[in-house]
Design a protein around this motif. Structure first.
Motif, short mmCIF file in Angstrom:
data_model
loop_
_atom_site.label_atom_id
_atom_site.label_comp_id
_atom_site.label_asym_id
_atom_site.label_seq_id
_atom_site.Cartn_x
_atom_site.Cartn_y
_atom_site.Cartn_z
N GLU A 1 10.83 4.26 72.60
CA GLU A 1 10.36 4.25 74.58
C GLU A 1 10.36 3.09 74.00
N CYS A 2 9.61 1.98 73.55
CA CYS A 2 8.80 0.65 74.09
C CYS A 2 10.15 -0.33 74.56
N LEU A 3 11.63 -0.28 72.76
CA LEU A 3 12.67 -1.27 73.47
C LEU A 3 13.55 -0.52 74.60
N GLU A 4 13.53 0.37 74.60
CA GLU A 4 13.79 1.32 75.57
C GLU A 4 13.76 0.58 77.61
N GLY B 1 3.83 -5.24 70.06
CA GLY B 1 2.88 -5.71 69.72
C GLY B 1 2.23 -4.84 69.06
N GLU B 2 2.33 -3.58 68.75
CA GLU B 2 2.19 -2.11 68.09
C GLU B 2 2.99 -1.62 67.17
N PHE B 3 4.00 -2.78 67.41
CA PHE B 3 4.59 -2.17 66.18
C PHE B 3 5.46 -3.27 65.57
N PRO B 4 5.16 -3.11 63.79
CA PRO B 4 5.42 -4.53 63.28
C PRO B 4 7.05 -4.66 63.13
N ALA C 1 15.28 -12.30 77.79
CA ALA C 1 15.60 -12.26 76.82
C ALA C 1 15.35 -13.06 75.19
N HIS C 2 13.98 -14.04 75.02
CA HIS C 2 13.46 -14.07 73.86
C HIS C 2 13.03 -12.86 73.42
N LEU C 3 12.42 -12.02 74.44
CA LEU C 3 11.16 -10.39 73.48
C LEU C 3 13.06 -10.00 73.20
N VAL C 4 14.08 -9.55 73.98
CA VAL C 4 14.62 -9.08 73.20
C VAL C 4 15.65 -9.92 72.04
N MET C 5 15.73 -10.83 71.65
CA MET C 5 16.44 -11.37 70.75
C MET C 5 14.95 -11.61 69.59
N ASP C 6 13.93 -11.46 69.55
CA ASP C 6 12.56 -10.97 69.07
C ASP C 6 12.75 -10.51 68.07
N ARG C 7 13.32 -8.67 69.05
CA ARG C 7 13.42 -7.60 68.62
C ARG C 7 15.06 -7.23 68.08
N ARG C 8 15.49 -8.32 67.80
CA ARG C 8 17.45 -7.81 67.74
C ARG C 8 17.93 -6.94 66.43
N GLU C 9 16.87 -7.40 65.40
CA GLU C 9 17.33 -5.97 64.37
C GLU C 9 16.58 -4.57 64.53
#
Length: 115
Positions: free
Chosen positions: A6-9, A26-29, A65-73
Motif C-alpha cells: 500500500e505504501c508503494l502504491e 522508512g518503516e519497511f526495510p 523519482a529518487h524514492l521510486v529508484m530507492d525502492r526499485r527492487e
C-alpha cells in the motif's frame, strides 16, 4: 498502518506528501526479494502532468523519482529497461543540472506513450 504494498502504491501514484511517504516507507526495510507493485508509463505521465499543471515542481518530481529508484527492487517497471531508464534520468536531473520544464515534460510524455 498501511502495509508495504500500500505504501508503494501511494509512492508510485504520488498520493501523499513526500514527508509522509518517506516516513511510511522508512518503516519497511529494503529486503523485498520480488516486486510488490507495478509502475507503468501512465503513472509516470501522471506525475509529469502534475508538474506541467504547476502542482509539482522540478525538485518534487526529482524527489519522487529518487524514492521510486530507492525502492526499485520492490517495484516492477513495465516496460522494464526503458521505463527504469527514464525514471532514473528524472532522479538524476535528466542530464545533471538540467531543469525539467514544460517542453521537456511534454517530450517525455510522448516517449512514455510509445512504450
Amino acid at each position: 498502518m498501511p502495509n508495504l504494498a500500500e505504501c508503494l502504491e501511494d509512492l508510485i501514484g504520488l498520493r501523499l506528501p513526500f514527508t509522509r511517504l518517506v516516513e511510511e516507507l522508512g518503516e519497511f526495510p529494503l529486503e523485498s526479494d520480488r516486486p510488490l507493485v507495478v509502475l507503468d508509463p501512465i503513472q509516470v505521465s501522471y506525475v509529469l502532468w502534475r508538474f506541467m499543471s504547476g502542482e509539482l515542481n522540478d525538485v518534487e518530481v526529482r524527489r519522487w523519482a529518487h524514492l521510486v529508484m530507492d525502492r526499485r527492487e520492490e517495484i516492477a517497471f513495465v516496460p522494464e529497461a526503458e521505463l527504469e531508464s527514464l525514471v532514473s534520468s528524472l532522479a538524476d536531473g535528466l542530464v545533471i543540472g538540467e531543469a525539467l520544464d514544460d517542453h521537456l515534460a511534454r517530450y517525455l510524455i510522448e516517449e512514455l506513450r510509445r512504450m
